[in-house]
Motif scaffolding. Sequence first.
Motif, short mmCIF file in Angstrom:
data_model
loop_
_atom_site.label_atom_id
_atom_site.label_comp_id
_atom_site.label_asym_id
_atom_site.label_seq_id
_atom_site.Cartn_x
_atom_site.Cartn_y
_atom_site.Cartn_z
N GLN A 215 0.75 -1.21 -0.10
CA GLN A 215 -0.11 -0.26 0.32
C GLN A 215 0.88 1.09 -0.04
O GLN A 215 0.56 2.13 -0.80
N ARG A 216 2.05 1.26 0.68
CA ARG A 216 2.87 2.44 0.80
C ARG A 216 3.47 2.69 -0.70
O ARG A 216 3.76 3.79 -0.78
N LEU A 217 3.49 1.79 -1.58
CA LEU A 217 4.15 1.99 -2.93
C LEU A 217 3.11 2.47 -3.74
O LEU A 217 3.56 3.11 -4.73
N ASP A 218 2.01 2.12 -3.62
CA ASP A 218 0.87 2.67 -4.63
C ASP A 218 0.72 3.92 -4.39
O ASP A 218 -0.44 4.35 -4.17
N ARG A 219 1.58 4.82 -4.39
CA ARG A 219 1.42 6.26 -4.54
C ARG A 219 2.19 7.28 -5.25
O ARG A 219 3.14 6.62 -6.08
N SER A 220 2.02 8.40 -5.29
CA SER A 220 3.07 9.35 -6.14
C SER A 220 3.96 10.06 -5.02
O SER A 220 3.76 10.15 -3.84
N PHE A 221 5.11 10.28 -5.53
CA PHE A 221 6.18 10.95 -4.88
C PHE A 221 7.04 12.01 -5.47
O PHE A 221 7.21 12.06 -6.90
N SER A 222 7.46 12.78 -4.94
CA SER A 222 8.31 13.80 -5.10
C SER A 222 9.82 13.36 -4.82
O SER A 222 10.02 12.69 -3.86
N VAL A 223 10.70 13.26 -6.14
CA VAL A 223 11.77 12.30 -5.99
C VAL A 223 12.93 13.15 -6.40
O VAL A 223 12.81 14.41 -6.97
N VAL A 224 13.91 12.63 -6.06
CA VAL A 224 15.60 13.16 -6.38
C VAL A 224 16.23 11.81 -6.59
O VAL A 224 16.22 11.18 -5.73
N THR A 225 17.09 11.99 -7.69
CA THR A 225 17.90 10.65 -7.98
C THR A 225 19.34 11.41 -7.93
O THR A 225 19.60 12.58 -8.44
N PHE A 226 20.09 10.52 -7.24
CA PHE A 226 21.40 10.90 -6.96
C PHE A 226 22.52 10.18 -7.99
O PHE A 226 22.44 8.93 -7.65
N GLY A 227 23.19 10.68 -8.82
CA GLY A 227 24.11 10.22 -9.78
C GLY A 227 25.55 9.77 -9.16
O GLY A 227 25.79 10.34 -7.75
N SER A 228 26.40 9.11 -9.68
CA SER A 228 27.57 8.95 -9.13
C SER A 228 28.76 9.82 -9.11
O SER A 228 29.51 10.04 -8.15
N LEU A 229 28.30 11.13 -9.88
CA LEU A 229 29.14 12.27 -9.77
C LEU A 229 28.56 13.32 -9.06
O LEU A 229 28.66 14.67 -9.23
N ALA A 230 27.72 13.19 -7.81
CA ALA A 230 26.81 13.75 -7.26
C ALA A 230 25.96 14.69 -7.80
O ALA A 230 25.77 15.63 -7.33
N THR A 231 25.44 14.25 -8.93
CA THR A 231 24.38 14.91 -9.24
C THR A 231 23.03 14.65 -8.85
O THR A 231 22.91 13.69 -8.47
N MET A 232 22.20 15.81 -8.97
CA MET A 232 20.89 15.60 -8.29
C MET A 232 19.88 15.79 -9.27
O MET A 232 19.91 17.08 -9.89
N THR A 233 18.96 15.19 -9.64
CA THR A 233 17.82 15.17 -10.65
C THR A 233 16.52 15.27 -9.78
O THR A 233 15.92 14.30 -9.54
N PRO A 234 15.71 16.43 -9.84
CA PRO A 234 14.32 16.44 -9.20
C PRO A 234 13.45 15.63 -10.38
O PRO A 234 13.69 15.72 -11.49
N GLY A 235 12.29 15.20 -9.68
CA GLY A 235 11.41 14.75 -10.38
C GLY A 235 10.13 14.17 -9.78
O GLY A 235 9.81 14.72 -8.51
N TYR A 236 9.14 13.61 -10.36
CA TYR A 236 8.06 13.19 -9.74
C TYR A 236 7.66 11.49 -10.21
O TYR A 236 8.40 11.16 -11.23
N MET A 237 7.48 10.77 -9.43
CA MET A 237 7.15 9.52 -9.65
C MET A 237 5.75 8.87 -9.38
O MET A 237 5.39 9.26 -8.14
N ALA A 238 5.08 8.34 -10.51
CA ALA A 238 3.53 7.81 -9.99
C ALA A 238 3.81 6.42 -9.87
O ALA A 238 4.21 5.75 -10.98
N MET A 239 3.69 5.93 -8.79
CA MET A 239 3.83 4.27 -8.80
C MET A 239 2.61 3.41 -8.86
O MET A 239 1.59 3.80 -7.89
N LYS A 240 2.23 2.37 -9.46
CA LYS A 240 1.40 1.52 -9.23
C LYS A 240 2.05 0.03 -8.92
O LYS A 240 2.78 -0.46 -9.66
N ALA A 241 1.38 -0.40 -7.81
CA ALA A 241 1.96 -1.57 -7.56
C ALA A 241 0.59 -2.89 -7.01
O ALA A 241 -0.05 -2.57 -6.59
#
Length: 276
Positions: free
Chosen positions: A143-169
């Motif tokens: 149930q916790r996964l079946d949600r929408s999230f504001s997210v950040v992905t952290f790359g290997s070179l300390a890069t940070m990319t903001p975004g959104y994820m809509a998950m259906k589980a």
Amino acid sequence: MSLVKNLLAGIVFGSLSLPSIAVLPESGMWAIGAELNGKPGRGIQVDSQGGKTLILTYFGYRPDGSATFMQASGQLHGGKSFTGDLVEFKNGRALAGPVRDGETAGVVGPISVTFESATDGVVSLPGEQPQKLVRFRFEDFHQRLDRSFSVVTFGSLATMTPGYMAMKATADTLTIEHVLVNQANKVCTFSGDLVQVGKGFNSAGKRECNFEFSAPRYRIENLQVDEFGMLNGRIHYLNSEGLPFGSPDDLAGVCQGGGSVFMLPDRCSARQLGLE
């Protein structure tokens, strides 16, 4: 709209705790895999402290059928390997009995564990062959996964990319629509299986993006949403043969409740996270 996106990115950056680089064993109840049949049996309580010290509490039975517990403690090497002496105790305080200190009954023998991930490994008990060891699952966290999230992905070179994820589980599948903020409407869709391991999930499958040079497959490890609605996990990008396609990203995010606070989505409530 750009102001809203910038504010949202600031909230995400300010409220997230960065994922750990090392994958340490989850603290909690672990079961000896081949003996996990729903009946009272043996197990090991794992307590990891500070990323270095590990305490194992074994509970099981003596040859006469009476219950016993034993402990081993020491250093966790390389985030995955442990070896120590399994010590049995006796003469401690009984339920409703007088105060009485326990004492060491003796060293039963060596115990060693190699953790293959945060939720599974191999244990060698005194006098026994190596056996599978898995994190015991008490609750269903789908149930916790079946949600929408504001997210950040952290790359290997300390890069940070903001975004959104809509998950259906579902019980065994996961679909994610990942929108990259300020990336010229770049969108990726993940679709694959879903396997619960401890309090987290693993997933592997196809990845389709609306831009070139994107990995066609993926593998996600230890994807989890805690009781505060915080999302963590690690994404491995793979080519069509299942080989690494660039470096993995660490993922962090916050669950969106669906309402709004100052034009931004609010945090998920305890009810939405299945805590009520």
